[in-house]
Design an enzyme around this catalytic site. Structure first.
Site, PDB file in Angstrom:
ATOM      1  N   PHE A 339      42.475  35.181  43.241  1.00 29.12           N
ATOM      2  CA  PHE A 339      42.727  35.761  42.574  1.00 29.12           C
ATOM      3  C   PHE A 339      41.258  37.188  42.305  1.00 29.12           C
ATOM      4  O   PHE A 339      41.130  36.732  43.152  1.00 29.12           O
ATOM      5  CB  PHE A 339      41.945  35.230  41.267  1.00 29.12           C
ATOM      6  CG  PHE A 339      42.809  34.049  40.452  1.00 29.12           C
ATOM      7  CD1 PHE A 339      43.707  33.507  41.244  1.00 29.12           C
ATOM      8  CD2 PHE A 339      42.573  32.677  39.829  1.00 29.12           C
ATOM      9  CE1 PHE A 339      44.746  32.262  40.938  1.00 29.12           C
ATOM     10  CE2 PHE A 339      43.120  32.129  39.068  1.00 29.12           C
ATOM     11  CZ  PHE A 339      44.530  31.771  40.133  1.00 29.12           C
ATOM     12  N   GLU A 340      42.143  38.178  41.713  1.00 28.37           N
ATOM     13  CA  GLU A 340      41.216  39.276  42.011  1.00 28.37           C
ATOM     14  C   GLU A 340      40.683  40.264  41.225  1.00 28.37           C
ATOM     15  O   GLU A 340      41.800  40.091  40.711  1.00 28.37           O
ATOM     16  CB  GLU A 340      41.977  40.037  43.261  1.00 28.37           C
ATOM     17  CG  GLU A 340      41.885  39.890  44.547  1.00 28.37           C
ATOM     18  CD  GLU A 340      40.795  39.547  45.567  1.00 28.37           C
ATOM     19  OE1 GLU A 340      40.155  40.679  44.730  1.00 28.37           O
ATOM     20  OE2 GLU A 340      40.565  39.463  47.038  1.00 28.37           O
ATOM     21  N   LYS A 341      39.764  40.504  40.378  1.00 34.79           N
ATOM     22  CA  LYS A 341      39.850  40.578  39.109  1.00 34.79           C
ATOM     23  C   LYS A 341      38.935  42.509  39.593  1.00 34.79           C
ATOM     24  O   LYS A 341      37.698  42.143  40.455  1.00 34.79           O
ATOM     25  CB  LYS A 341      38.932  40.138  38.627  1.00 34.79           C
ATOM     26  CG  LYS A 341      38.439  41.042  37.074  1.00 34.79           C
ATOM     27  CD  LYS A 341      39.425  42.122  36.383  1.00 34.79           C
ATOM     28  CE  LYS A 341      38.401  42.943  35.175  1.00 34.79           C
ATOM     29  NZ  LYS A 341      39.424  43.380  34.664  1.00 34.79           N
TER      30      LYS A 341
END
Length: 856
Positions: A339-341
């Site tokens: 996951f990449e925010k």
């Protein structure tokens, strides 16, 4: 099994394919004035004490929950709500411990200690009967039986009915990407405190392992890397760093069916799978099906519900075996997911969106009940059956519409063998075997010689060969077949030219040991091999007074190369060293140094930092008897100072991190324990040329049977016959220039042996003597730390326009049929950069006009 070389579009929610929905799933931010639903924030969750409203959907996790007030909130323990700001490592540890102390559903532990001595704390949350020490030990033992294809199906079915699946949530593998930690803590709190059906739906049939931070040293320093300078999302298969090693050992104890790895990025949105292609060919279909058809749609639904911008299917691949998604997928048959925010958003927003992604995924897993374990078990059995048949998984595309240009060959692989008849390679063989065993691979030792009719050594043609007793045999017929292929492959068969990281990592090639494969039906007489100990590097001769000069404190390439070197010196070679600065060199510090090693770095930066006094001091020190060893780009410094007769030019090839066999002069002291050939990790390095007497290591000439590349290569003919290492006398001293990094990520043990020889070995008996060479520089273009976009000439203007729109700075290298743009990212990785990934994605849309795209 699907046809080789064909796209395999996994179906998403609604029956549409990923290929058809590629554009539709790029969700944008809500339009002005749009009213979007919002999940309750941490403060609202902490204050809630009633059940969800009657109108809410059953088990909706994003409504105000009912809570057990005996479980403390973050504000109770550390004085803030999660999301107010990024918590410190100490605060994370304190809050995890407080939740574990308060709730019988939670236990805690320490799975590793960081380089600087900080604990990596984890929590396990689940039903009380499961999270006791005895309960967790039993679960781990039973999961081991499920992983074993030889366990009778009736026994496996009974086991599945009585045990939970294992869901991992991990954050902060890059120290400066903080929000995964805070979101993981919020999830831990809600799993422990919620008394509604949303938590029960997860914990009825699962336990959740929460590892808030994987890199506490980096978090405290606000750096991407750990204290040694390693990117630990590249270290998973090698396990050189204690943080990684302890984590993978814990995964072996509680092997996952789901592993969430929560990151941040420079790009202003959110990424979750489906992943971009390429996907490594020998990942089982079960974890991919979960990623694409279960968890991806669940997150799409949740993010759509709250109008959170996100994207799928570009940039982040599932290929290299060093990631927190590819290793769980290949080594544990788990749904490994990155996951990449966006790192630029406020802490409250970052934590909230990470929380939504994590909880939506856990909820989707909970809804599967015991199906996860049933399917997980079946994948291990299927892998074993593939191994019996010698069947490799084909290359498939899961997202891209481009054709596969490099299909997995139609070969049968039933066995791998590692030779043990070269005493000089004992350490390297032992290291490879230990790594296999510590990922639950069965390794055997031949007790009698074995004739193999189709024995195929690495990079050589097949021939009937009798392998001696003592040879190690690794059959593909085992539940870990996918991992065996990933670690012992001859080639990774990159399906098309887009690279997020290196394209080769074969363990025997990295360690430069002899071995090969067979597809024959064989019945070896062999015995199981006991777990091998970690080998110890033997250093011959007296240790010199050793100095290390790291050229830059800001360049990715310099930081990492220096970190890899220091770790290798401290932990493998056991050589004491002194860190030097340019100012100290200029002030005369080299008087106390016998050997100076300069890791990868910019020669212009080095020359400017030294100044006239430093350049003169370094030159005189070498001519008076000092030994200068330079790695990769720093080797150009020798030409600036007139300390080498070698010359170099820019690479016109596209080789983004592949293993190339090199030839080693047996008369050179660099060859001790190495042999006649080795494997260099080549990654857009400069191309060097020197006299034959000054070239102890070279790339094979055109037509030479030694020529072989594992990984992707385009235009590789430029390297034929060129120098890989240059070794020259300069006055009374010596200069050894490595055109590549021989200690790449501290896992290229075969060429690291050359580096050890360069540091501790004798001078050559005869070598080229450099006279009073004139200082010089070349207008060659470095690709170190740079994004590379190589296209056919007809598409060059379009790439130029893409870069101009971003105000990008790029050097252009032209060769017949190819225009290559080397894009300056300011020393940052593509993860950290605000637009590099978007430019790479736009360039990828040029389709057949693309030769290669590489992100650093």
């Amino acid at each position: 099994m699907h046809g080789r070389g064909t796209a395999h579009p996994i179906r998403l929610a609604g029956g549409l394919t990923a290929l058809a929905l590629a554009a539709a799933l790029l969700v944008t931010a809500p339009t002005a004035g749009a009213q979007a639903a919002s999940p309750p924030g941490p403060a609202a969750v902490a204050a809630a004490s009633v059940a969800p409203a009657a109108s809410a959907e059953p088990c909706d996790p994003f409504t105000a929950p009912s809570l057990d007030a005996s479980v403390p909130t973050a504000r109770d323990v550390i004085g803030i709500d999660l999301g107010d700001r990024d918590v410190t490592t100490q605060e994370s540890d304190a809050y995890l411990g407080a939740v574990a102390d308060a709730s019988p559903k939670v236990t805690q532990g320490v799975l590793a200690t960081s380089v600087q001595g900080r604990p990596l704390r984890y929590a396990v949350v689940g039903q009380e009967k499961w999270v006791t020490p005895a309960g967790l030990e039993r679960i781990g033992r039973d999961l081991g039986r499920l992983r074993d294809p030889k366990t009778p199906e009736a026994q496996a079915s009974q086991t599945i009915r009585s045990m939970p699946s294992i869901l991992w949530v991990a954050g902060n593998v890059h120290g400066g990407e903080e929000s995964g930690t805070d979101a993981a803590l919020r999830v831990l709190y809600e799993l422990a405190a919620r008394t509604d059906c949303a938590a029960d739906e997860i914990l009825d049939d699962a336990i959740v392992v929460v590892l808030p931070t994987q890199n506490p040293d980096g978090r405290e320093a606000d750096t991407r890397r750990n204290a040694y300078g390693f990117d630990m999302n590249r270290d998973w298969f090698a396990r050189t760093q204690p943080e990684t090693d302890g984590k993978v050992e814990m995964l072996r104890k509680l092997p996952p069916q789901l592993f969430i790895d929560a990151h941040e990025m420079g790009r202003a949105t959110y990424f979750f799978p489906p992943n971009a292609d390429p996907v490594y060919h020998d990942i089982g279909e079960t974890p991919l099906d979960w990623i694409y058809n279960l968890y991806g749609p669940a997150m799409q639904e949740a993010f759509g519900r709250f109008s959170i911008p996100y994207f799928n299917g570009d940039v982040y691949d599932l290929f290299y075996m060093g990631y927190g998604d590819s290793v769980p997928a290949t080594g544990f048959n788990a749904a490994g997911m990155t996951f990449e925010k966006s790192s630029g958003d406020p802490a409250s927003q970052r934590v909230q969106e990470q929380y939504v992604a994590i909880w939506a995924t856990l909820s989707a897993a909970g809804a599967k009940d015991d199906d996860l374990l049933t399917q997980w078990r079946a994948e291990h059995v299927k892998a074993y059956e593939q191994g019996v048949a010698g069947e490799l998984e084909p290359n498939q595309l899961y997202w891209e519409g481009a054709p596969i240009t490099n299909p997995v060959p139609d070969i049968t692989v039933k066995h791998y063998f590692l030779r043990t008849d070269d005493p000089a390679k004992t350490e390297e063989v032992q290291r490879v075997v230990r790594r296999l065993q510590r990922m639950d691979v069965d390794v055997f030792r031949l007790v009698r010689p074995l004739t193999v009719p189709d024995y195929t050594p690495y990079g050589r043609p097949a021939a009937s060969t009798t392998l001696p007793a003592g040879t190690y045999w690794i059959p593909m017929a085992q539940g870990q077949k996918h991992w065996v292929q990933a670690m012992l492959n001859e080639d990774t068969y990159v399906p098309f030219p887009y690279f997020y990281d290196v394209t080769a990592w074969s363990s025997p090639l990295l360690e430069n040991i002899a071995g090969g494969r067979s597809g024959a039906d064989l019945k070896p007489q062999a015995a199981p091999l006991a777990l091998q100990a970690e080998p110890v590097t033997a250093v011959a001769g007296a240790a010199p007074r050793l100095g290390v000069w790291q050229i830059s404190a800001t360049s990715t390439g310099s930081i990492e190369s220096a970190g890899w070197l220091r770790w290798w010196l401290d932990n493998r070679a056991g050589l004491k060293h002194t860190d030097l600065t340019a100012a100290q060199i200029a002030a005369g510090a080299l008087a106390d140094i016998d050997v100076l090693v300069v890791p990868n770095g910019s020669d212009s930066t080095a020359s400017n930092a030294l100044g006239a006094a430093g350049r003169a001091a370094l030159d005189q020190w070498v001519r008076d008897g000092g030994r200068l060893i330079t790695l990769r780009d720093s080797s150009r410094l020798a030409t600036r100072l007139g300390l080498t007769s070698a010359s170099y030019t820019s690479p016109t090839s596209d080789i983004p991190g592949s293993l190339i066999r090199v030839e080693v002069d047996p008369a050179s002291p660099l060859s001790a324990g190495v042999g006649d050939t080795a494997w260099a990790m080549y990654e857009y390095e400069f191309v060097w040329s020197a006299a034959a007497g000054a070239t102890p290591v070279r790339y094979p000439a055109a037509g030479d049977p030694d020529w072989f590349i594992s990984g992707f290569a385009e235009g590789e003919e430029q390297l034929h016959g060129t120098s890989a290492v240059v070794d020259e006398r300069v006055g009374d001293g010596r200069v050894v220039l490595f055109g590549f990094d021989p200690n790449y990520r501290a896992f290229t043990g075969g060429t690291a042996r050359m580096l050890l020889n360069a540091i501790t070995g004798p001078d050559p008996s005869a070598s080229v003597q450099v006279g009073a060479a004139a200082p010089r520089s070349t207008a060659a273009v470095s690709a170190s730390d740079r994004m590379v976009i190589s296209v056919r000439p007809g598409a060059a203007d379009r790439v130029q326009a893409l870069l101009a729109a971003r105000g990008a700075s790029a050097d252009v290298v032209r060769s017949p049929g190819v225009v290559s743009f080397r894009v300056d990212l300011g020393g940052r990785t593509a993860d950290e950069h605000p637009w590099a990934q978007e430019v790479a994605l736009d360039a990828a849309k040029l389709g057949p006009q693309v030769v290669a795209i590489r992100l650093p």
